[in-house]
Design a protein around this motif. Structure first.
Motif, PDB file in Angstrom:
ATOM      1  N   VAL A  47     -51.367 -12.601  21.586  1.00 46.37           N
ATOM      2  CA  VAL A  47     -50.109 -12.068  22.126  1.00 46.37           C
ATOM      3  C   VAL A  47     -49.998 -12.373  23.620  1.00 46.37           C
ATOM      4  O   VAL A  47     -48.945 -12.800  24.103  1.00 46.37           O
ATOM      5  N   THR A  48     -51.088 -12.196  24.343  1.00 49.66           N
ATOM      6  CA  THR A  48     -51.091 -12.483  25.782  1.00 49.66           C
ATOM      7  C   THR A  48     -50.769 -13.948  26.025  1.00 49.66           C
ATOM      8  O   THR A  48     -49.935 -14.278  26.876  1.00 49.66           O
ATOM      9  N   GLY A  49     -51.391 -14.832  25.278  1.00 44.00           N
ATOM     10  CA  GLY A  49     -51.138 -16.261  25.434  1.00 44.00           C
ATOM     11  C   GLY A  49     -49.694 -16.625  25.144  1.00 44.00           C
ATOM     12  O   GLY A  49     -49.076 -17.411  25.880  1.00 44.00           O
ATOM     13  N   THR A  50     -49.134 -16.061  24.100  1.00 44.78           N
ATOM     14  CA  THR A  50     -47.743 -16.325  23.749  1.00 44.78           C
ATOM     15  C   THR A  50     -46.809 -15.853  24.861  1.00 44.78           C
ATOM     16  O   THR A  50     -45.906 -16.598  25.280  1.00 44.78           O
ATOM     17  N   LEU A  51     -47.017 -14.650  25.340  1.00 45.27           N
ATOM     18  CA  LEU A  51     -46.160 -14.114  26.402  1.00 45.27           C
ATOM     19  C   LEU A  51     -46.231 -14.974  27.662  1.00 45.27           C
ATOM     20  O   LEU A  51     -45.202 -15.306  28.260  1.00 45.27           O
ATOM     21  N   LEU A  52     -47.441 -15.329  28.069  1.00 44.07           N
ATOM     22  CA  LEU A  52     -47.600 -16.110  29.294  1.00 44.07           C
ATOM     23  C   LEU A  52     -46.998 -17.508  29.156  1.00 44.07           C
ATOM     24  O   LEU A  52     -46.305 -17.975  30.057  1.00 44.07           O
ATOM     25  N   ARG A  53     -47.246 -18.177  28.038  1.00 45.87           N
ATOM     26  CA  ARG A  53     -46.711 -19.531  27.847  1.00 45.87           C
ATOM     27  C   ARG A  53     -45.179 -19.518  27.778  1.00 45.87           C
ATOM     28  O   ARG A  53     -44.524 -20.350  28.409  1.00 45.87           O
ATOM     29  N   HIS A  58     -40.305 -21.211  29.780  1.00 45.22           N
ATOM     30  CA  HIS A  58     -38.888 -21.061  29.480  1.00 45.22           C
ATOM     31  C   HIS A  58     -38.142 -20.036  30.320  1.00 45.22           C
ATOM     32  O   HIS A  58     -36.914 -20.040  30.328  1.00 45.22           O
ATOM     33  N   THR A  59     -38.843 -19.147  30.967  1.00 44.79           N
ATOM     34  CA  THR A  59     -38.153 -18.067  31.660  1.00 44.79           C
ATOM     35  C   THR A  59     -38.367 -18.137  33.165  1.00 44.79           C
ATOM     36  O   THR A  59     -37.442 -18.394  33.916  1.00 44.79           O
ATOM     37  N   ARG A  60     -39.590 -17.888  33.575  1.00 46.56           N
ATOM     38  CA  ARG A  60     -39.924 -17.910  35.002  1.00 46.56           C
ATOM     39  C   ARG A  60     -41.309 -18.504  35.175  1.00 46.56           C
ATOM     40  O   ARG A  60     -42.276 -17.986  34.627  1.00 46.56           O
ATOM     41  N   ASN A  85     -39.783  -6.645  27.638  1.00 48.48           N
ATOM     42  CA  ASN A  85     -38.479  -7.201  27.997  1.00 48.48           C
ATOM     43  C   ASN A  85     -38.241  -8.665  27.642  1.00 48.48           C
ATOM     44  O   ASN A  85     -37.100  -9.101  27.639  1.00 48.48           O
ATOM     45  N   LEU A  86     -39.279  -9.440  27.394  1.00 47.13           N
ATOM     46  CA  LEU A  86     -39.103 -10.862  27.101  1.00 47.13           C
ATOM     47  C   LEU A  86     -38.785 -11.061  25.628  1.00 47.13           C
ATOM     48  O   LEU A  86     -39.522 -10.605  24.758  1.00 47.13           O
ATOM     49  N   ASN A  87     -37.672 -11.734  25.360  1.00 43.40           N
ATOM     50  CA  ASN A  87     -37.334 -12.109  23.998  1.00 43.40           C
ATOM     51  C   ASN A  87     -37.916 -13.502  23.779  1.00 43.40           C
ATOM     52  O   ASN A  87     -37.377 -14.496  24.274  1.00 43.40           O
ATOM     53  N   VAL A  88     -39.035 -13.573  23.062  1.00 46.15           N
ATOM     54  CA  VAL A  88     -39.729 -14.842  22.864  1.00 46.15           C
ATOM     55  C   VAL A  88     -38.866 -15.830  22.090  1.00 46.15           C
ATOM     56  O   VAL A  88     -38.909 -17.028  22.340  1.00 46.15           O
ATOM     57  N   GLY A  89     -38.051 -15.352  21.184  1.00 45.62           N
ATOM     58  CA  GLY A  89     -37.196 -16.232  20.388  1.00 45.62           C
ATOM     59  C   GLY A  89     -36.141 -16.952  21.197  1.00 45.62           C
ATOM     60  O   GLY A  89     -35.885 -18.139  21.006  1.00 45.62           O
ATOM     61  N   THR A  90     -35.520 -16.240  22.120  1.00 47.11           N
ATOM     62  CA  THR A  90     -34.437 -16.832  22.913  1.00 47.11           C
ATOM     63  C   THR A  90     -34.872 -17.192  24.330  1.00 47.11           C
ATOM     64  O   THR A  90     -34.167 -17.920  25.020  1.00 47.11           O
ATOM     65  N   GLY A  91     -35.990 -16.656  24.778  1.00 45.25           N
ATOM     66  CA  GLY A  91     -36.441 -16.896  26.146  1.00 45.25           C
ATOM     67  C   GLY A  91     -35.743 -16.008  27.162  1.00 45.25           C
ATOM     68  O   GLY A  91     -35.909 -16.192  28.363  1.00 45.25           O
ATOM     69  N   TYR A  92     -34.960 -15.039  26.683  1.00 49.21           N
ATOM     70  CA  TYR A  92     -34.230 -14.177  27.615  1.00 49.21           C
ATOM     71  C   TYR A  92     -35.163 -13.149  28.241  1.00 49.21           C
ATOM     72  O   TYR A  92     -35.950 -12.496  27.557  1.00 49.21           O
ATOM     73  N   PHE A  93     -35.065 -13.025  29.560  1.00 50.88           N
ATOM     74  CA  PHE A  93     -35.782 -11.996  30.310  1.00 50.88           C
ATOM     75  C   PHE A  93     -34.781 -11.478  31.333  1.00 50.88           C
ATOM     76  O   PHE A  93     -34.190 -12.261  32.076  1.00 50.88           O
ATOM     77  N   PRO A  94     -34.544 -10.171  31.376  1.00 50.94           N
ATOM     78  CA  PRO A  94     -33.513  -9.625  32.271  1.00 50.94           C
ATOM     79  C   PRO A  94     -33.696 -10.080  33.725  1.00 50.94           C
ATOM     80  O   PRO A  94     -34.800  -9.984  34.271  1.00 50.94           O
ATOM     81  N   PRO A  95     -32.635 -10.582  34.336  1.00 53.36           N
ATOM     82  CA  PRO A  95     -32.734 -11.099  35.702  1.00 53.36           C
ATOM     83  C   PRO A  95     -33.032 -10.010  36.736  1.00 53.36           C
ATOM     84  O   PRO A  95     -33.459 -10.321  37.844  1.00 53.36           O
ATOM     85  N   ARG A 100     -44.620  -9.673  39.340  1.00 55.76           N
ATOM     86  CA  ARG A 100     -45.495  -9.809  40.496  1.00 55.76           C
ATOM     87  C   ARG A 100     -45.938 -11.268  40.684  1.00 55.76           C
ATOM     88  O   ARG A 100     -46.077 -11.749  41.799  1.00 55.76           O
ATOM     89  N   PHE A 101     -46.162 -11.976  39.569  1.00 57.98           N
ATOM     90  CA  PHE A 101     -46.740 -13.311  39.640  1.00 57.98           C
ATOM     91  C   PHE A 101     -45.748 -14.440  39.405  1.00 57.98           C
ATOM     92  O   PHE A 101     -46.160 -15.573  39.191  1.00 57.98           O
ATOM     93  N   GLN A 102     -44.448 -14.169  39.451  1.00 55.78           N
ATOM     94  CA  GLN A 102     -43.525 -15.281  39.309  1.00 55.78           C
ATOM     95  C   GLN A 102     -43.573 -16.120  40.571  1.00 55.78           C
ATOM     96  O   GLN A 102     -43.687 -15.598  41.678  1.00 55.78           O
TER      97      GLN A 102
END
Length: 109
Positions: A47-53, A58-60, A85-95, A100-102
């Motif tokens: 799960v961590t790997g999926t979120l980070l990748r 695709h997001t930030r 908050n990250l929608n992995v399917g669409t790549g949407y993350f609220p602006p 902290r690490f973007q």
């Protein structure tokens, strides 16, 4: 019949970034409360790997080098925001949500 995706245009994580993500995943999995259960650690790692990748590609873009060396609490804080908050399917993350690490503390275009 749909055309196959052009591999040259498929975004991918560099070798160095992939290794950083792998090491971050290991740290997070080892820190987990279910640390003794191999299946739980593997799930946390995945799960961590999926979120980070997904976020990095695709997001930030993330500053993975800094994230790798940061305190586990800071890493977990960003992962918690991504998980909620990250929608992995669409790549949407609220602006409105800052990680902290973007990289450059800016949103991806």
């Amino acid at each position: 019949m749909p055309k196959p995706a052009d591999p040259a245009q498929t975004p991918c994580v560099s070798y160095d970034d992939n290794e950083r993500i792998r090491r971050i995943c290991i740290r997070v999995a080892e820190h987990s409360r279910g640390g003794q259960d191999r299946a739980v650690r593997k799930r946390i790692f995945d799960v961590t790997g999926t979120l980070l990748r997904e976020c990095h590609l695709h997001t930030r873009p993330l500053d993975l080098a800094t994230m790798e060396c940061a305190s586990i609490e800071q890493v977990l804080s960003d992962l918690s925001l991504l998980r909620k908050n990250l929608n992995v399917g669409t790549g949407y993350f609220p602006p409105t949500i800052r990680l902290r690490f973007q990289q450059n503390n800016q949103e991806a275009a």
